[in-house]
Design an enzyme around this catalytic site. Structure first.
Site, short mmCIF file in Angstrom:
data_model
loop_
_atom_site.label_atom_id
_atom_site.label_comp_id
_atom_site.label_asym_id
_atom_site.label_seq_id
_atom_site.Cartn_x
_atom_site.Cartn_y
_atom_site.Cartn_z
CG HIS A 18 -1.96 -0.99 1.32
ND1 HIS A 18 -2.14 -1.81 2.41
CD2 HIS A 18 -2.95 -1.33 0.44
CE1 HIS A 18 -3.18 -2.61 2.20
NE2 HIS A 18 -3.69 -2.34 1.02
CE LYS A 42 -13.42 -6.39 2.32
NZ LYS A 42 -12.98 -5.46 1.27
NE ARG A 91 -2.69 -7.00 -4.55
CZ ARG A 91 -3.43 -7.20 -3.49
NH1 ARG A 91 -2.88 -7.58 -2.37
NH2 ARG A 91 -4.74 -7.05 -3.52
CB SER A 129 -4.26 -6.84 4.33
OG SER A 129 -3.89 -5.55 3.91
#
Ligand code: ADP
Length: 161
Positions: A18, A42, A91, A129
């Site tokens: 990040h 979430k 990514r 993460s």
């Protein structure tokens, strides 16, 4: 006032991947606002306040970066700011499909908003993460992948201090 971009995400927790996107964005934009999502659906490991605090500590030496949190629709939050640009990182190919869908949905919700993408540095290609939390929960060494403060908090959280 210069051009500002909003970098939204869960940041649960913030990683060096990040930060790499953030610092590269600072070479294009005059300022970056990191917008931490509070999404009640979430499930996150860290609370909104913890996520914001870890980011603030990680970017304390970066000029032109601010950290905020938001609830509700991202486009509504962006609409209330002095910019119409959202920044996201990419990514693997697997990110592409989701990010494409997300940016199309955001565009449908507010046609004025543009999403721009920066490709991750190869060093952070495998950094997420989620995978870092998994490794940390099992006592894996995660230093070098996350800022110091995050390393400490993860070890604390999983009882490896
Ligand atoms: P979200 O839950 O909204 O996907 P994340 O915190 O997981 O939020 O990610 C925020 C943004 O940062 C996303 O655009 C994601 O693709 C990007 N990102 C996450 N990890 C990396 C990384 N290692 N390199 C580049 N971009 C990344």
């Amino acid at each position: 006032m210069g051009k500002m971009v909003i970098y939204p995400g869960s940041f649960d927790p913030i990683t060096n991947g990040h930060l790499s996107i953030l610092r590269r964005a600072l070479t294009i934009f005059d300022s970056v606002t990191i917008a931490v999502a509070s999404n009640p659906i979430k499930k996150t490991l860290f609370t909104l306040q913890e996520r914001v605090e870890m980011i603030r500590e990680s970017v304390k030496n970066d000029d032109n970066v601010s950290v905020e949190s938001f609830t509700g629709l991202l486009v509504d939050y962006v609409g209330s700011k002095k910019t119409n640009i959202i920044l996201r990182g990419l990514r693997a190919l697997s990110d592409f499909e989701y990010e494409f869908q997300l940016s199309l949905m955001n565009r449908k919700l507010n046609r004025n908003i543009q999403t721009i993408f920066l490709m991750t540095d190869y060093k952070w290609f495998y950094t997420s993460s989620t995978i870092i939390k998994e490794a940390a929960s099992l006592g894996g060494a995660i230093n070098g992948l996350v800022p110091e403060i995050v390393c400490t908090k993860l070890k604390e959280r999983f009882g490896f201090q």
